[in-house]
Write a protein that holds these residues in place. Structure first.
Motif, PDB file in Angstrom:
ATOM      1  N   GLY A 247       0.825  -1.194   0.000  1.00  0.00           N
ATOM      2  CA  GLY A 247       0.000   0.000   0.000  1.00  0.00           C
ATOM      3  C   GLY A 247       0.862   1.248   0.000  1.00  0.00           C
ATOM      4  O   GLY A 247       2.036   1.221   0.339  1.00  0.00           O
ATOM      5  N   ARG A 248       0.242   2.380  -0.351  1.00  0.00           N
ATOM      6  CA  ARG A 248       0.990   3.639  -0.413  1.00  0.00           C
ATOM      7  C   ARG A 248       0.653   4.467   0.815  1.00  0.00           C
ATOM      8  O   ARG A 248      -0.462   4.451   1.318  1.00  0.00           O
ATOM      9  CB  ARG A 248       0.651   4.385  -1.703  1.00  0.00           C
TER      10      ARG A 248
ATOM     11  N   LEU B  14      12.938  10.522  -1.200  1.00  0.00           N
ATOM     12  CA  LEU B  14      11.681   9.893  -1.567  1.00  0.00           C
ATOM     13  C   LEU B  14      10.606  10.957  -1.719  1.00  0.00           C
ATOM     14  O   LEU B  14      10.659  11.990  -1.047  1.00  0.00           O
ATOM     15  CB  LEU B  14      11.235   8.899  -0.477  1.00  0.00           C
ATOM     16  N   PRO B  15       9.601  10.710  -2.573  1.00  0.00           N
ATOM     17  CA  PRO B  15       8.455  11.622  -2.637  1.00  0.00           C
ATOM     18  C   PRO B  15       7.579  11.449  -1.406  1.00  0.00           C
ATOM     19  O   PRO B  15       7.720  10.489  -0.649  1.00  0.00           O
ATOM     20  CB  PRO B  15       7.730  11.161  -3.909  1.00  0.00           C
TER      21      PRO B  15
ATOM     22  N   GLU C 280       8.819   0.466  -0.543  1.00  0.00           N
ATOM     23  CA  GLU C 280       9.956   1.282  -0.983  1.00  0.00           C
ATOM     24  C   GLU C 280      10.606   1.998   0.193  1.00  0.00           C
ATOM     25  O   GLU C 280      11.837   2.127   0.260  1.00  0.00           O
ATOM     26  CB  GLU C 280       9.491   2.297  -2.032  1.00  0.00           C
ATOM     27  N   VAL C 281       9.781   2.468   1.146  1.00  0.00           N
ATOM     28  CA  VAL C 281      10.327   3.109   2.339  1.00  0.00           C
ATOM     29  C   VAL C 281      11.176   2.113   3.129  1.00  0.00           C
ATOM     30  O   VAL C 281      12.300   2.412   3.554  1.00  0.00           O
ATOM     31  CB  VAL C 281       9.201   3.658   3.235  1.00  0.00           C
ATOM     32  N   LEU C 282      10.643   0.907   3.333  1.00  0.00           N
ATOM     33  CA  LEU C 282      11.363  -0.114   4.096  1.00  0.00           C
ATOM     34  C   LEU C 282      12.668  -0.497   3.406  1.00  0.00           C
ATOM     35  O   LEU C 282      13.697  -0.682   4.061  1.00  0.00           O
ATOM     36  CB  LEU C 282      10.479  -1.351   4.291  1.00  0.00           C
ATOM     37  N   GLU C 283      12.628  -0.604   2.109  1.00  0.00           N
ATOM     38  CA  GLU C 283      13.839  -0.949   1.368  1.00  0.00           C
ATOM     39  C   GLU C 283      14.890   0.150   1.511  1.00  0.00           C
ATOM     40  O   GLU C 283      16.073  -0.120   1.729  1.00  0.00           O
ATOM     41  CB  GLU C 283      13.498  -1.155  -0.116  1.00  0.00           C
TER      42      GLU C 283
END
Length: 316
Positions: A244-245, A264-265, A272-275
């Motif tokens: 989810g976003r 990050l945007p 993507e945040v976790l990565e």
């Protein structure tokens, strides 16, 4: 500091509450035991100060078996905080806190100074509270006294058995925040039992997830959230698939772009945040091409914890 070597606890009919437990709790660590009802977490805690005896294996404190310590000395040197606060109702707050120092034959002035220092440490004015009785205090205030009493003789180890679970949500959150402050200001090894995964993630340096008397996973909050070892841990922690976003803008911390290579945007997938945070301690968040703040691992862990369901409500 505290080592479990093949520890089991058997009850009637050879029922195992704890099954061949091996773990090491480090000095000055905040170590959380959590799991579903009946998993053995409270039994594990109570074996440390010999409230429950080990059936098989050995527990060591500083490489010495706990059975080799004088039992009174062992317990005097381990603070203990219960869910049922168990303050003596006919004694003043100062007298409740002073019990173990008096047993250890401290001087009167030393005890008075220690009581006042601990009351200040847990946010209660000594002049107002030292001569009150427990019935004159709220539940949250009584639990603060329970913490102060556990710290009174300056033990190296504190055991806490679901100490905040009976409190209302506001008092509970306040005491959790108090514990965060305390663990940064006192050098103690704290072993903490809870049924609330959000509480575990908020407080723990490491978390031990148990099931049926066995350890399934031990790790930091970051490791537990990002790398659950199996589906049980994933379900118990309440992790949803990170596809989810989320909007990072409400989560950003004050901007400090020194040595922060990633950006990050504001709206991005949780995956993507976790990565990104698996590679770097913090990441810059951008909006409209401008940097608006930072996100770090702790901030995302707090966000994820706030979106988890509580698990294992029942006590053991």
């Amino acid at each position: 500091m505290i080592t479990f070597d093949g520890v089991s606890k058997l009850y009637e009919h050879r029922t195992k509450a704890v099954d061949k437990l091996d773990l090491h709790i480090q000095e000055n660590e905040f170590f959380v035991l959590i799991g579903p009802s009946g998993c053995g977490k409270t039994t594990t805690l109570k074996m440390i100060n010999r409230l429950i005896d080990v059936s098989e294996g050995s527990i060591f404190i500083d490489d010495k078996k706990i059975t080799e310590y004088d039992i009174h000395e062992l317990r005097w040197n381990i603070g203990y905080v219960l869910q049922q606060i168990a303050l003596f109702p006919h004694m003043t707050i100062a007298e409740n806190i002073a019990i173990v120092p008096e047993l250890k034959m401290w001087g009167r002035k030393q005890i008075q100074d220690r009581v006042d220092k601990l009351l200040e440490m847990v946010g209660l004015n000594p002049a107002i509270y030292r001569n009150r009785k427990p019935a004159e205090l709220s539940g949250g205030q009584q639990q603060r006294i329970g913490v102060a009493r556990a710290l009174a003789a300056d033990p190296r180890i504190i055991l806490m058995d679901e100490p905040f679970s009976a409190l209302d949500p506001i008092s509970r959150e306040k005491l959790q925040n108090d514990m965060l402050h305390l663990k940064q200001t006192i050098n103690k090894t704290i072993v903490f039992v809870t049924h609330d995964i959000r509480e575990a993630l908020k407080l723990g340096d490491r978390i031990c997830i148990m099931k049926e008397g066995k350890v399934l996973q031990i790790g930091s909050p970051d490791e537990i959230l990002h790398h659950p070892v199996n589906n049980f841990v994933r379900d118990f922690v309440g992790i949803h698939k990170p596809d989810g976003r989320i909007n990072l803008e409400p989560l950003v911390l004050p901007l400090d772009e020194s040595d922060v290579p990633l950006r990050l945007p504001t709206v991005v997938s949780l995956a993507e945040v976790l990565e990104s945070l698996s590679q770097h301690e913090k990441v810059v968040v951008e909006k409209g091409g401008k940097s608006i703040g930072l996100i770090d691992r702790r901030r995302i862990i707090e966000y994820m914890a706030s979106h988890l369901d509580e698990r294992g409500y029942e006590n053991e």
